[in-house]
Motif scaffolding. Structure first.
Motif, mmCIF file in Angstrom:
data_model
loop_
_atom_site.group_PDB
_atom_site.id
_atom_site.type_symbol
_atom_site.label_atom_id
_atom_site.label_comp_id
_atom_site.label_asym_id
_atom_site.label_seq_id
_atom_site.Cartn_x
_atom_site.Cartn_y
_atom_site.Cartn_z
ATOM 1 N N TRP A 37 0.425 -1.646 0.055
ATOM 2 C CA TRP A 37 -0.218 0.129 0.300
ATOM 3 C C TRP A 37 1.185 1.365 -0.279
ATOM 4 O O TRP A 37 1.270 2.220 -0.937
ATOM 5 C CB TRP A 37 -0.879 -0.244 1.277
ATOM 6 N N HIS A 38 1.977 1.199 0.394
ATOM 7 C CA HIS A 38 2.439 2.634 0.781
ATOM 8 C C HIS A 38 3.272 2.129 -0.416
ATOM 9 O O HIS A 38 3.426 3.838 -1.040
ATOM 10 C CB HIS A 38 3.835 2.231 1.969
ATOM 11 N N LYS A 41 1.748 3.995 -3.127
ATOM 12 C CA LYS A 41 1.611 6.219 -2.586
ATOM 13 C C LYS A 41 2.399 6.006 -3.424
ATOM 14 O O LYS A 41 2.755 8.009 -3.833
ATOM 15 C CB LYS A 41 1.317 6.201 -1.132
ATOM 16 N N ALA A 44 3.170 6.837 -6.302
ATOM 17 C CA ALA A 44 2.040 7.985 -7.255
ATOM 18 C C ALA A 44 2.257 9.562 -7.493
ATOM 19 O O ALA A 44 2.535 9.941 -7.343
ATOM 20 C CB ALA A 44 0.514 7.532 -6.663
ATOM 21 N N LEU A 45 3.101 9.610 -6.535
ATOM 22 C CA LEU A 45 4.027 10.666 -5.506
ATOM 23 C C LEU A 45 5.140 10.608 -6.182
ATOM 24 O O LEU A 45 5.645 12.218 -6.357
ATOM 25 C CB LEU A 45 4.735 10.668 -3.587
ATOM 26 N N ASP A 113 -5.354 6.318 4.725
ATOM 27 C CA ASP A 113 -6.050 6.174 3.416
ATOM 28 C C ASP A 113 -5.030 7.619 2.831
ATOM 29 O O ASP A 113 -5.478 8.488 2.163
ATOM 30 C CB ASP A 113 -7.436 6.818 3.220
ATOM 31 N N PHE A 114 -4.199 8.426 3.680
ATOM 32 C CA PHE A 114 -3.568 9.732 3.999
ATOM 33 C C PHE A 114 -2.215 9.756 2.728
ATOM 34 O O PHE A 114 -2.039 8.719 1.962
ATOM 35 C CB PHE A 114 -2.572 9.572 4.700
ATOM 36 N N ASP A 115 -3.325 10.623 1.440
ATOM 37 C CA ASP A 115 -2.452 10.719 0.963
ATOM 38 C C ASP A 115 -1.169 11.441 0.735
ATOM 39 O O ASP A 115 -0.999 12.887 0.863
ATOM 40 C CB ASP A 115 -3.205 12.123 -0.143
ATOM 41 N N SER A 117 0.813 13.572 -0.796
ATOM 42 C CA SER A 117 0.792 14.251 -1.747
ATOM 43 C C SER A 117 0.817 15.441 -0.368
ATOM 44 O O SER A 117 1.221 16.934 -1.051
ATOM 45 C CB SER A 117 0.928 14.896 -2.862
ATOM 46 N N LEU A 118 0.266 15.108 0.795
ATOM 47 C CA LEU A 118 -0.218 16.970 1.305
ATOM 48 C C LEU A 118 0.631 16.817 2.110
ATOM 49 O O LEU A 118 0.723 17.656 3.179
ATOM 50 C CB LEU A 118 -1.405 15.813 2.215
ATOM 51 N N TYR A 213 -3.919 15.269 10.589
ATOM 52 C CA TYR A 213 -4.933 14.121 9.543
ATOM 53 C C TYR A 213 -5.806 12.889 10.729
ATOM 54 O O TYR A 213 -5.940 12.587 11.362
ATOM 55 C CB TYR A 213 -4.107 12.925 8.766
#
Length: 243
Positions: A37-38, A41, A44-45, A113-115, A117-118, A213
């Motif tokens: 999962w990491h 992410k 995607a970043l 589910d933290f994005d 990119s934030l 968050y």
């Protein structure tokens, strides 16, 4: 290009018997390993290189994850043996692979589910930490986040829980020995120590920022919490239970 460090060297003692033959970050949730999962992410970043520190059942990580090409990543394995170096020692041990620029750190045994990119690309000070509401197993939290986004080690103020996600400058480890002192394990080569004293040291100087968050996050620390996460992901239904 930003790099990332995934902590995956823990012994997973609270997760036994599940971790007797599988390291905790490779346990399945929602049909794939927690660490996957990491990696999704991070890819995607725009991260392209990820360092994974390993110790317990270390040989299973390259077997399960390969070189990272399936995520368009390049994985580096920083092996620690026979005893994990903890978060500070693990970060120090991985620095030659991480380079001189700020890097993203994420614990391999959480789900969120933290994005990513934030997060800021660079922390204002030595580190920028993600905090979440206090889970039942950690009701007092870790740090106080003030109205200006600065973190404090103040147990008399309302505290939030460090989510195990943050942006760090390599310089947070400069002079680490003066901060750690003669803590057990620090005399070893390579040294074993926690990053927490370094966080608190720079908090006292106003050099650690943070953000709160309020979305989904769970510390997958017990078989029961892993099962709760699995049930929630399978049902794809609302808030996760028993964080």
């Amino acid at each position: 290009m930003m790099k990332a460090l995934v902590f995956a060297a823990g012994l997973g003692e609270r997760m036994r018997p599940l971790t007797e033959h599988t390291p905790k970050p490779l346990l399945l949730a929602g049909g794939k390993p927690l660490i996957a999962w990491h990696l999704e992410k991070l890819a995607a970043l725009g991260v392209r290189e990820v360092v994974i520190n390993t110790s317990w059942l270390a040989e299973q990580f390259p077997l399960a994850l390969g070189d990272g090409s399936r995520w368009n990543l390049r994985l580096h394995y920083a092996h620690e043996e026979p005893t994990p170096l903890e978060t500070g020692g693990g970060m120090l041990n991985a620095l030659p692979l991480l380079g001189d620029a700020p890097f993203l750190v994420v614990n391999g045994d959480i789900w969120t589910d933290f994005d990513f990119s934030l997060l800021p690309r660079e922390p204002a000070g030595e580190a920028h930490l993600l905090l979440v509401d206090n889970p039942p197993q950690h009701p007092r939290g870790d740090y106080h986040l003030d109205a200006h986004g600065v973190l404090h080690d103040d147990r008399d103020a309302p505290c939030l829980t460090y989510a195990g996600i943050g942006m760090y400058r390599p310089s947070i480890l400069d002079g680490w020995r003066a901060v750690i002192g003669d803590a057990p394990g620090s005399e070893r080569t390579p040294p074993r120590f926690s990053v927490v004293p370094l966080q608190k040291h720079f908090m006292a100087q106003g050099r650690i920022s943070g953000q709160h968050y309020r979305g989904q996050w769970t510390d997958v620390g017990t078989p029961q919490r892993l099962q709760a996460l699995e049930d929630a992901l399978r049902a794809d239904a609302g808030p996760l239970p028993a964080r």
